[in-house]
Design an enzyme around this catalytic site. Structure first.
Site, short mmCIF file in Angstrom:
data_model
loop_
_atom_site.label_atom_id
_atom_site.label_comp_id
_atom_site.label_asym_id
_atom_site.label_seq_id
_atom_site.Cartn_x
_atom_site.Cartn_y
_atom_site.Cartn_z
N LYS A 75 0.82 -1.22 0.00
CA LYS A 75 0.00 0.00 0.00
C LYS A 75 0.85 1.26 0.00
O LYS A 75 0.46 2.28 -0.57
CB LYS A 75 -0.93 0.01 1.21
CG LYS A 75 -1.97 -1.09 1.21
CD LYS A 75 -3.03 -0.87 0.15
CE LYS A 75 -4.16 -1.88 0.24
NZ LYS A 75 -5.12 -1.75 -0.86
N GLU A 113 -10.10 5.63 2.67
CA GLU A 113 -10.92 4.56 3.22
C GLU A 113 -9.99 3.42 3.55
O GLU A 113 -8.90 3.31 2.99
CB GLU A 113 -11.94 4.10 2.17
CG GLU A 113 -11.40 3.10 1.14
CD GLU A 113 -10.33 3.67 0.21
OE1 GLU A 113 -10.23 4.90 0.09
OE2 GLU A 113 -9.57 2.86 -0.37
N SER A 119 1.92 -9.72 -0.91
CA SER A 119 1.59 -8.29 -0.87
C SER A 119 1.70 -7.67 0.51
O SER A 119 1.87 -6.46 0.64
CB SER A 119 0.17 -8.09 -1.40
OG SER A 119 -0.74 -8.88 -0.65
#
Lengths: 425, 274
Positions: free
Chosen positions: A98, A120, A393
Site C-alpha cells: 500500500k 478509506e 503483498s
C-alpha cells in the site's frame, strides 16, 4: 470502445476505459476534482523531479527494492520440480504494498496544493500507509473505516491514531470497506477544495484505476528484472490476490505483453457456491459501483450484495475495472480461493519458511500450490522447471489474532484476553 | 413533449417557481410512500421525484440514506417503484424517478425506459450518471419520450455546464452547494451564481435548485432567481417525524409542503422569476 485481445501493448492502458469497463460514474460535483487529478497525474508521472523524489523515498523510506525469496520448502507442498518465488512486498515500511501507492498520491496532493487527505480502509493497511505518508509530509488526515473492521483490526486503528490521523468508524450499510468508501466520497464532495482523496486500490472513477496501477507497477518492474536475473527467463506464471486488485495489477502490468500466465486469486470465503464470498469476477456481474463499471456482487435489482472473506482486505464486493477487462479478454485468469484453502497455505508458509503472510497474500499462496499441483499432475517437461512468481503483498502481523483463533492455538484463558469481537472468523 | 418542463413552464408563466418534491419509495413502506407523494401533490408540488432505493447512495446525507436503507430492509424492489410511479402519475403530476445508475443498468436501460414510460413516468434524475457516460440512457430516453435530468454543480466549468444542459430534457438540476443532500439553515450563495452561469451556457432549459432547501423562506428566495425549488431531506424528515404514527407523519408532511409551495409560488422575494 472494446479492445481486442490482440491489441498491444496492453500495459499502461491510460483509461478512463478498459474495454467495456471503467469510466466515471460519480456526481458532477466531483468531476472538476477528477479532471484536476487526471491532469496533475499526467504531468507528474513523467516529471523528473517527482520521479527522483519517489525514487529517493522508495530507497530510503519504504525499503525498496523489495527482494524476491525462493521458498523451496513451501514449494515442496506443491509438486516436485516447480519453483516458487515470492516478491516480498511484506518487507515494505508499514507492512504491505500500500505504501507504494500512497507515497505517490501524497506527493501529488502536495503538488496540487491541498493540505488534507482522506482515505478509506478495510483491513487498515491502506489507512496506516496513508496516515504514515500524511505524517511524513505534514498533511492533515482522516480515515474512514467500517465499524465492523474497526473491531476486527483494532491494532491498525491504534497505529493510525498514533500517527496523528483521525479514524472515523462508519456505521452505515454493512459497516465494512464498501461503506467506508461511500463515506469518504461524501466527505470529498463536501470538502473537495481543500481535500484530496487518496484512493486505496485500482478501482473507483478515472483516474484512480490507472494512477494506482502506475504507482504499483514498481512491483512488477522490479520482480520482472529480479526473476530474469535469478533464473535467466521470465516466470511461467505470476499470481496475486485480488480484492480491489492494486497489488495484482501492479505486478501484472509489467508482464501483460509477455507470454506469461497471469492469475488473480479472489476470496471465495465459504465457497462461491454458498453465496458467502468476495469473488467479484468469478461470482459477480457487470455493474456500476463506486464510480466505475466493473464486476460487482449484486442482486437482481442491482443492489450491492455483502461480501464475505476471512480477510478484511479482500472483503469487497467490487474489483478494479482493468481486472474486469483482462478477464473479459482472457489475458488474466481469476480463480476463487476459499478461507480454508488460504489458511492452509498460510500455515504452510509459516511452518516451512518462517514467514507469516497477510491472509490476503495467503490466497495467492494457495493459488500457487494449486497451480503447482496441476502442473505436476500434467507432467513437468524434462529440462524445464516451471517458475511461479507469487506477490506476497503484505505481512501477517495484523492477522495474528485471526489466525490464532482459526487454528485454535490460544488456550481458553489467553483467548479471553482478546476482545470478544476481535477477529470475526 | 416534456411533462416536467410543462409543469415548470406553467409556474414560470405566472412569474413564480415550481416545487419539485422528492421522497424515496418504500419509506416507511411502499403504500405509505405512495400516499406521501400524493400528499405532496395535494399540498402544491408541481413535479414529484420518486427515489429508487439503492444500497450505496453516495450523494445522499444521513436523512435520505437512512430512509433508503429502511426501504431496502423492508424489501422494496424496482418493480415497487414502477408501480408507485403509476399510482402517483394518476394525480396528473409529472413524476420523475431519481436513481443511482446501477439499478437501471441491472434492470436493462432500454427495458427500464420502456417500463417507466408505460407506468406514466416523465423521466429520470441521475445523480451519479453524467452525460459523458449516459449514451445508452439518452438513446433509450429519446426512444421512449422521457425526460433526462442531469446535475450541474458549483465546480462545473462553463464547458461542462453547456454540455450538461444540452444533454438535459425537462430541466437542469443545479446542486446549490458542494456536498450531499440534507436540509441546511441557509442555501449557499453559490446557487444563484450557478443558475446564472447555467443559463448563460444554455438558455433553452429551466433551471431548478436543490440541496439544502427546507423552508418556505428559502423557497421564496430561490424563486427569485430560479425556475424551480427541489426539496428532499426536509420532506423525508417530516414524514419520519412522527415515528410510528403514519397519519401524523402525513399531516406534518402536508403542512411543510404547503409552506414551501407557498414560498416557491410566491414569485420570489427578489423580483420576478424568469
Amino acid at each position: 470502445m472494446t479492445s481486442s485481445p490482440s491489441a498491444r501493448p496492453l500495459e499502461a492502458t491510460p483509461g478512463p476505459y478498459f474495454g467495456d469497463f471503467g469510466g466515471r460514474f460519480v456526481p458532477e460535483a466531483l468531476i472538476a476534482a477528477l479532471d484536476d487529478l487526471t491532469a496533475a497525474w499526467e504531468e507528474l508521472r513523467v516529471d523528473p523531479d517527482y520521479l527522483a523524489e519517489m525514487d529517493q523515498l522508495h530507497r530510503t523510506y519504504t525499503g525498496r527494492p523489495s527482494p524476491i525469496t525462493e521458498v523451496p520448502r513451501f514449494a515442496a507442498h506443491g509438486a516436485e520440480g516447480v519453483r516458487i518465488l515470492l516478491k516480498r512486498e511484506d518487507l515494505n515500511h508499514t507492512g504491505s504494498h500500500k505504501i507504494n501507492n500512497v507515497l505517490g498520491q501524497a506527493l501529488l496532493t502536495r503538488k496540487i496544493g491541498k493540505k488534507r487527505v482522506i482515505a478509506e480502509t478495510g483491513a487498515g493497511q491502506h489507512g496506516v500507509a496513508t496516515a504514515t505518508a500524511a505524517a511524513l509530509l505534514g498533511l492533515e488526515c482522516t480515515v474512514y473505516m467500517g465499524a465492523e473492521d474497526v473491531q476486527r483490526q483494532a491494532l491498525n486503528v491504534a497505529r493510525m491514531r498514533l500517527l496523528g490521523t483521525e479514524v472515523i468508524p462508519v456505521t452505515t450499510g454493512s459497516r465494512t470497506l464498501k461503506d467506508a468508501i461511500n463515506e469518504a466520497f461524501r466527505d470529498w464532495v463536501t470538502n473537495v477544495e481543500t481535500t484530496n482523496y487518496v484512493f486505496g486500490t485500482a478501482a473507483g472513477p478515472h483516474p484512480f484505476p490507472a494512477m494506482v496501477r502506475d504507482l504499483q507497477r514498481i512491483i512488477g518492474d522490479e520482480a520482472r528484472a529480479q526473476v530474469l536475473d535469478l533464473t535467466g527467463a521470465l516466470p511461467d506464471a505470476v499470481l496475486a490476490c485480488v480484492g480491489g486488485g492494486s497489488n495484482a495489477i501492479g505486478i501484472f502490468n509489467a508482464f501483460l505483453d509477455d507470454d506469461v500466465r497471469l492469475i488473480g486469486l479472489e476470496a471465495a470465503g465459504d465457497g462461491v457456491e454458498t453465496g458467502r464470498h468476495a469473488s467479484s469476477i468469478t461470482g459477480g456481474d457487470p455493474g456500476v459501483l463506486h464510480g466505475a463499471r466493473t464486476f460487482v456482487l449484486q442482486d437482481d435489482d442491482g443492489q450491492t450484495r455483502e461480501s464475505h472473506s476471512i480477510s478484511a482486505g479482500l472483503d469487497y464486493p467490487g474489483v478494479g475495472p482493468e481486472h474486469s477487462w483482462l478477464s473479459q479478454l482472457g489475458r488474466a485468469e481469476y480463480q476463487p480461493v476459499t478461507d480454508a484453502e488460504a489458511m492452509e497455505a498460510f500455515r504452510v508458509l509459516c511452518r516451512t519458511e518462517g514467514i507469516i503472510p497477510a491472509i490476503e497474500s495467503a490466497h495467492a499462496l494457495a493459488g500457487a500450490l494449486r497451480l503447482s499441483r496441476e502442473l505436476g499432475a500434467a507432467g513437468v517437461p524434462s529440462g524445464h522447471e516451471p517458475v511461479l512468481l507469487v506477490n506476497l503483498s503484505g505481512r501477517g502481523d495484523k492477522d495474528v489474532e485471526t489466525a490464532a483463533k482459526w487454528f485454535d492455538m490460544l488456550p481458553q484463558h489467553e483467548s479471553e484476553n482478546l476482545s470478544e469481537e476481535g477477529a470475526d472468523v | 413533449m416534456s411533462r416536467s418542463a410543462a409543469a415548470i413552464e406553467a409556474r414560470a408563466g405566472d412569474g413564480t417557481a415550481a416545487l419539485v418534491g422528492y421522497l424515496p419509495v418504500g419509506f416507511p413502506d411502499v403504500e405509505t410512500s405512495v400516499r406521501a407523494a400524493r400528499t405532496l401533490v395535494d399540498a402544491g408540488a408541481d413535479v414529484i421525484e420518486l427515489g429508487l432505493p439503492y444500497s450505496d447512495p453516495g450523494m445522499d446525507g444521513e436523512v435520505i440514506q437512512h430512509a433508503v436503507q429502511t426501504a431496502l430492509d423492508t424489501g422494496t424492489r424496482t418493480a415497487d417503484v414502477l408501480r408507485a410511479v403509476e399510482q402517483v402519475a394518476e394525480t396528473g403530476a409529472a413524476v420523475l424517478v431519481m436513481t443511482y445508475f446501477n439499478p437501471v443498468h441491472r434492470y436493462g436501460v432500454d427495458r427500464f425506459a420502456r417500463d417507466l414510460a408505460a407506468a406514466g413516468g416523465a423521466g429520470l434524475i441521475t445523480p451519479d450518471l453524467i452525460p459523458d457516460e449516459a449514451g445508452e440512457w439518452i438513446s433509450a430516453a429519446e426512444e421512449h419520450d422521457l425526460d433526462r435530468v442531469f446535475l450541474v454543480a458549483p465546480s462545473s466549468t462553463d464547458e461542462r455546464l453547456a454540455m450538461t444542459a444540452r444533454a438535459c430534457r425537462g430541466f437542469v438540476y443545479a446542486a446549490s452547494t458542494m456536498g450531499v443532500t440534507g436540509a441546511r439553515a441557509s442555501v449557499d450563495g453559490a446557487a444563484q451564481e450557478l443558475v446564472a452561469r447555467t443559463r448563460a451556457a444554455d438558455d433553452r432549459h429551466h433551471v431548478c435548485v436543490g440541496l439544502g432547501v427546507s423552508t418556505g423562506g428559502q423557497a421564496a428566495e430561490i424563486a427569485g432567481y430560479a425556475d424551480g425549488v427541489i426539496v428532499g431531506s426536509a420532506f423525508v424528515r417530516a414524514l419520519a417525524g412522527a415515528a410510528g404514527d403514519t397519519e401524523a407523519g402525513l399531516r406534518e408532511l402536508h403542512s411543510l409542503a404547503a409552506e414551501i409551495a407557498a414560498g416557491a409560488h410566491s414569485g420570489g422575494t427578489e423580483g420576478e422569476a424568469r
